[in-house]
Design a protein around this motif. Structure first.
Motif, PDB file in Angstrom:
ATOM      1  N   ALA A 108       0.833  -1.210   0.000  1.00  0.00           N
ATOM      2  CA  ALA A 108       0.000   0.000   0.000  1.00  0.00           C
ATOM      3  C   ALA A 108       0.867   1.260   0.000  1.00  0.00           C
ATOM      4  O   ALA A 108       0.563   2.242  -0.690  1.00  0.00           O
ATOM      5  N   GLU A 109       1.961   1.219   0.759  1.00  0.00           N
ATOM      6  CA  GLU A 109       2.860   2.368   0.825  1.00  0.00           C
ATOM      7  C   GLU A 109       3.515   2.661  -0.520  1.00  0.00           C
ATOM      8  O   GLU A 109       3.872   3.805  -0.812  1.00  0.00           O
ATOM      9  N   SER A 110       3.689   1.607  -1.345  1.00  0.00           N
ATOM     10  CA  SER A 110       4.319   1.793  -2.656  1.00  0.00           C
ATOM     11  C   SER A 110       3.290   1.960  -3.776  1.00  0.00           C
ATOM     12  O   SER A 110       3.649   1.933  -4.952  1.00  0.00           O
ATOM     13  N   GLY A 111       2.020   2.098  -3.398  1.00  0.00           N
ATOM     14  CA  GLY A 111       0.990   2.357  -4.395  1.00  0.00           C
ATOM     15  C   GLY A 111       0.405   1.128  -5.047  1.00  0.00           C
ATOM     16  O   GLY A 111      -0.334   1.237  -6.033  1.00  0.00           O
ATOM     17  N   VAL A 112       0.718  -0.069  -4.522  1.00  0.00           N
ATOM     18  CA  VAL A 112       0.176  -1.313  -5.077  1.00  0.00           C
ATOM     19  C   VAL A 112      -1.073  -1.684  -4.293  1.00  0.00           C
ATOM     20  O   VAL A 112      -1.038  -1.836  -3.063  1.00  0.00           O
ATOM     21  N   ARG A 113      -2.180  -1.835  -5.008  1.00  0.00           N
ATOM     22  CA  ARG A 113      -3.459  -2.117  -4.362  1.00  0.00           C
ATOM     23  C   ARG A 113      -3.699  -3.629  -4.250  1.00  0.00           C
ATOM     24  O   ARG A 113      -3.405  -4.380  -5.186  1.00  0.00           O
ATOM     25  N   VAL A 114      -4.218  -4.034  -3.106  1.00  0.00           N
ATOM     26  CA  VAL A 114      -4.618  -5.427  -2.877  1.00  0.00           C
ATOM     27  C   VAL A 114      -6.136  -5.442  -2.733  1.00  0.00           C
ATOM     28  O   VAL A 114      -6.688  -4.698  -1.919  1.00  0.00           O
ATOM     29  N   PRO A 115      -6.846  -6.220  -3.573  1.00  0.00           N
ATOM     30  CA  PRO A 115      -6.357  -7.220  -4.517  1.00  0.00           C
ATOM     31  C   PRO A 115      -6.300  -6.733  -5.967  1.00  0.00           C
ATOM     32  O   PRO A 115      -5.973  -7.523  -6.862  1.00  0.00           O
ATOM     33  N   GLU A 116      -6.606  -5.447  -6.229  1.00  0.00           N
ATOM     34  CA  GLU A 116      -6.713  -4.991  -7.618  1.00  0.00           C
ATOM     35  C   GLU A 116      -5.421  -5.206  -8.404  1.00  0.00           C
ATOM     36  O   GLU A 116      -5.456  -5.680  -9.548  1.00  0.00           O
ATOM     37  N   ASP A 117      -4.281  -4.860  -7.800  1.00  0.00           N
ATOM     38  CA  ASP A 117      -3.001  -4.992  -8.492  1.00  0.00           C
ATOM     39  C   ASP A 117      -2.264  -6.268  -8.112  1.00  0.00           C
ATOM     40  O   ASP A 117      -1.435  -6.758  -8.884  1.00  0.00           O
ATOM     41  N   CYS A 118      -2.531  -6.770  -6.936  1.00  0.00           N
ATOM     42  CA  CYS A 118      -1.830  -7.978  -6.463  1.00  0.00           C
ATOM     43  C   CYS A 118      -2.729  -8.751  -5.507  1.00  0.00           C
ATOM     44  O   CYS A 118      -3.209  -8.195  -4.521  1.00  0.00           O
ATOM     45  N   SER A 119      -2.959 -10.008  -5.807  1.00  0.00           N
ATOM     46  CA  SER A 119      -3.705 -10.884  -4.899  1.00  0.00           C
ATOM     47  C   SER A 119      -2.755 -11.472  -3.866  1.00  0.00           C
ATOM     48  O   SER A 119      -1.600 -11.799  -4.184  1.00  0.00           O
ATOM     49  N   VAL A 120      -3.239 -11.604  -2.639  1.00  0.00           N
ATOM     50  CA  VAL A 120      -2.407 -12.090  -1.539  1.00  0.00           C
ATOM     51  C   VAL A 120      -3.104 -13.256  -0.842  1.00  0.00           C
ATOM     52  O   VAL A 120      -4.277 -13.147  -0.462  1.00  0.00           O
ATOM     53  N   VAL A 121      -2.362 -14.359  -0.667  1.00  0.00           N
ATOM     54  CA  VAL A 121      -2.827 -15.505   0.116  1.00  0.00           C
ATOM     55  C   VAL A 121      -1.873 -15.677   1.284  1.00  0.00           C
ATOM     56  O   VAL A 121      -0.655 -15.748   1.092  1.00  0.00           O
ATOM     57  N   ALA A 122      -2.399 -15.729   2.496  1.00  0.00           N
ATOM     58  CA  ALA A 122      -1.578 -15.976   3.686  1.00  0.00           C
ATOM     59  C   ALA A 122      -1.613 -17.462   4.019  1.00  0.00           C
ATOM     60  O   ALA A 122      -2.552 -18.171   3.659  1.00  0.00           O
ATOM     61  N   TYR A 123      -0.566 -17.907   4.710  1.00  0.00           N
ATOM     62  CA  TYR A 123      -0.513 -19.308   5.147  1.00  0.00           C
ATOM     63  C   TYR A 123      -0.381 -19.341   6.661  1.00  0.00           C
ATOM     64  O   TYR A 123       0.610 -18.849   7.206  1.00  0.00           O
ATOM     65  N   ASP A 124      -1.362 -19.894   7.321  1.00  0.00           N
ATOM     66  CA  ASP A 124      -1.497 -20.134   8.769  1.00  0.00           C
ATOM     67  C   ASP A 124      -2.919 -19.855   9.216  1.00  0.00           C
ATOM     68  O   ASP A 124      -3.506 -20.645   9.934  1.00  0.00           O
ATOM     69  N   ASP A 125      -3.462 -18.681   8.813  1.00  0.00           N
ATOM     70  CA  ASP A 125      -4.814 -18.268   9.166  1.00  0.00           C
ATOM     71  C   ASP A 125      -5.031 -18.194  10.670  1.00  0.00           C
ATOM     72  O   ASP A 125      -6.030 -18.666  11.197  1.00  0.00           O
ATOM     73  N   ARG A 156       2.127 -42.221  11.636  1.00  0.00           N
ATOM     74  CA  ARG A 156       2.559 -40.918  11.133  1.00  0.00           C
ATOM     75  C   ARG A 156       1.351 -40.341  10.406  1.00  0.00           C
ATOM     76  O   ARG A 156       1.122 -40.630   9.232  1.00  0.00           O
ATOM     77  N   THR A 157       0.574 -39.553  11.113  1.00  0.00           N
ATOM     78  CA  THR A 157      -0.710 -39.088  10.618  1.00  0.00           C
ATOM     79  C   THR A 157      -0.579 -37.710   9.985  1.00  0.00           C
ATOM     80  O   THR A 157       0.073 -36.819  10.533  1.00  0.00           O
ATOM     81  N   GLU A 158      -1.211 -37.524   8.810  1.00  0.00           N
ATOM     82  CA  GLU A 158      -1.241 -36.226   8.146  1.00  0.00           C
ATOM     83  C   GLU A 158      -2.688 -35.778   7.979  1.00  0.00           C
ATOM     84  O   GLU A 158      -3.537 -36.556   7.540  1.00  0.00           O
ATOM     85  N   LEU A 159      -2.960 -34.528   8.335  1.00  0.00           N
ATOM     86  CA  LEU A 159      -4.299 -33.949   8.229  1.00  0.00           C
ATOM     87  C   LEU A 159      -4.282 -32.836   7.181  1.00  0.00           C
ATOM     88  O   LEU A 159      -3.298 -32.093   7.071  1.00  0.00           O
ATOM     89  N   LEU A 160      -5.362 -32.704   6.419  1.00  0.00           N
ATOM     90  CA  LEU A 160      -5.392 -31.767   5.303  1.00  0.00           C
ATOM     91  C   LEU A 160      -5.808 -30.359   5.738  1.00  0.00           C
ATOM     92  O   LEU A 160      -6.801 -30.192   6.455  1.00  0.00           O
ATOM     93  N   PRO A 161      -5.060 -29.334   5.290  1.00  0.00           N
ATOM     94  CA  PRO A 161      -5.461 -27.946   5.522  1.00  0.00           C
ATOM     95  C   PRO A 161      -6.692 -27.590   4.681  1.00  0.00           C
ATOM     96  O   PRO A 161      -7.124 -28.359   3.811  1.00  0.00           O
ATOM     97  N   SER A 162      -7.234 -26.388   4.930  1.00  0.00           N
ATOM     98  CA  SER A 162      -8.362 -25.883   4.157  1.00  0.00           C
ATOM     99  C   SER A 162      -8.051 -24.458   3.713  1.00  0.00           C
ATOM    100  O   SER A 162      -7.140 -23.805   4.235  1.00  0.00           O
ATOM    101  N   LEU A 163      -8.810 -23.980   2.732  1.00  0.00           N
ATOM    102  CA  LEU A 163      -8.627 -22.624   2.211  1.00  0.00           C
ATOM    103  C   LEU A 163      -9.876 -21.804   2.489  1.00  0.00           C
ATOM    104  O   LEU A 163     -10.994 -22.237   2.186  1.00  0.00           O
ATOM    105  N   THR A 164      -9.698 -20.612   3.047  1.00  0.00           N
ATOM    106  CA  THR A 164     -10.804 -19.681   3.259  1.00  0.00           C
ATOM    107  C   THR A 164     -10.574 -18.465   2.363  1.00  0.00           C
ATOM    108  O   THR A 164      -9.548 -17.785   2.486  1.00  0.00           O
ATOM    109  N   VAL A 165     -11.508 -18.205   1.459  1.00  0.00           N
ATOM    110  CA  VAL A 165     -11.386 -17.094   0.528  1.00  0.00           C
ATOM    111  C   VAL A 165     -11.979 -15.834   1.150  1.00  0.00           C
ATOM    112  O   VAL A 165     -13.127 -15.828   1.602  1.00  0.00           O
ATOM    113  N   ARG A 166     -11.183 -14.760   1.182  1.00  0.00           N
ATOM    114  CA  ARG A 166     -11.637 -13.479   1.706  1.00  0.00           C
ATOM    115  C   ARG A 166     -11.381 -12.390   0.654  1.00  0.00           C
ATOM    116  O   ARG A 166     -11.371 -12.694  -0.529  1.00  0.00           O
ATOM    117  N   GLY A 167     -11.163 -11.177   1.104  1.00  0.00           N
ATOM    118  CA  GLY A 167     -11.132 -10.063   0.158  1.00  0.00           C
ATOM    119  C   GLY A 167      -9.810  -9.772  -0.496  1.00  0.00           C
ATOM    120  O   GLY A 167      -9.703  -8.783  -1.259  1.00  0.00           O
TER     121      GLY A 167
END
Length: 367
Positions: free
Chosen positions: A286-303, A348-359
């Protein structure tokens, strides 16, 4: 001839008091009645205060020192230790999942917080065992592969049941046969990439931390998925925290600032581990004039904090609390192995993550 209920209740109490704890399934087999019948009996006995109910188990109400064979175990005989790193909100959520299961089983939790120094977990574990811990749930920090391997020897020599949480020992190592419950971070990376590609993004920057097994797993997963994906045209990886890794074995572009790398690559999307770093990158964009999500989409990991930003972030959520719950249940099974249920195969158990779509994600703007 059906056994009188009072007689069956007496046998249940005798079995539980002789062991301290008994599984419902084991009691049903010994008394030759259904699990449903035992559960109904246990509920009635618990209401009368003659036993304590747990998660699939029944506990005696006698003080620990009065139980047959308890020796000098004292009040800590029902204690398990949980060791997690300090200032790690992700693993604290995992702890909450474990806590529910352990407390329902009547076990007391001794929480140990490991400071941010190599080898901090070992003295904490030794102290917990000296205090009478019967089992361990562990999430060592393991900031590097060398630090991780330095812990293999003493962890493999533990004489009490132990389960690793969100840690996957190297295959063929001394800890390969130790129980572990983890999130499938490859699948989490897959969810993030598929979401962005499905929106039309073809150039993506990935950024992870440099201080955890999760970060190392994510870096390898992103690299594999992006390199093999037919719709990803260009991609790059860097460290998510400014200034991180400057003294490490990283190339210049691997320590580049995320906004700078986005511009150089012509990327329209980024996936960032963790939430805090993702929120900070959004601020710098935002400080450099790049708009999220118009100019760049962002996905975080951890939630953990992703939804709290000025722009709520689309995020991949590993099943943090579920990892703790499953790890605690596995530890309970191991603790019960000493009561006649027999050894179980290592899990050795593995559990699947999920994705939550926001703005913070949308289709890229076509010039």
């Amino acid at each position: 001839m059906r056994e009188p209920v009072d007689r069956r209740h007496q046998r249940i109490i005798a079995a539980v008091e002789s062991r301290g704890t008994a599984r419902v399934q084991d009691l049903a087999a010994e008394l030759q009645v259904s699990v449903v019948t035992i559960r109904r009996d246990v509920e009635e006995l618990a209401r009368e205060g003659r036993v304590r109910r747990g998660h699939g188990v029944v506990h005696s109400t006698l003080p620990t020192q009065e139980l047959p064979g308890s020796g000098t175990a004292g009040p800590d005989g029902d204690m398990v230790a949980v060791v997690v790193p300090e200032r790690h909100s992700y693993l604290y959520e995992t702890l909450h999942g474990a806590r529910t299961v352990l407390e329902e089983a009547g076990l007391r939790i001794a929480l140990r917080i490991a400071p941010q120094v190599a080898g901090a977990e070992r003295p904490l574990v030794e102290r917990a065992l000296a205090d009478g811990a019967r089992g361990l749930l562990l999430a060592p920090r393991w900031r590097s592969p060398a630090v991780e391997e330095a812990d293999y020897g003493w962890l493999a020599a533990l004489r009490v049941p132990a389960v690793l949480m969100e840690r996957r020992p190297r295959r063929g190592s001394a800890l390969h046969a130790l129980d572990s419950v983890c999130s499938d971070h490859w699948y989490g990376a897959h969810l993030a990439v598929e979401h962005l590609v499905g929106l039309g993004h073809r150039r993506i920057v990935f950024a992870t931390r440099d201080d955890s097994p999760t970060a190392r797993s994510l870096r390898a997963s992103f690299a594999q998925i992006a390199a093999e994906h037919p719709l990803v045209e260009e991609w790059a990886w860097t460290l998510s925290s400014p200034g991180a890794g400057k003294d490490g074995p990283y190339a210049a572009h691997e320590t580049a600032d995320v906004p700078t790398l986005l511009h150089e690559l012509g990327a329209t999307a980024t996936v960032l581990h963790s939430d805090v770093d993702a929120l900070m990158v959004v601020q710098r964009l935002a400080e450099s004039g790049v708009r999220v999500p118009e100019d760049c989409s962002v996905v975080a990991y951890d939630d953990v904090l992703a939804r709290l930003g000025t722009i709520p972030l689309t995020a991949v959520a590993p099943p943090k609390a579920e990892v703790g719950r499953v790890a605690a249940e596995l530890l309970l099974h191991r603790l019960q192995d000493g009561h006649g249920s027999g050894p179980r195969a290592v899990r050795r158990t593995e559990l699947l993550p999920s994705l939550t779509v926001r703005g913070s994600t949308r289709n890229p703007v076509v010039p």
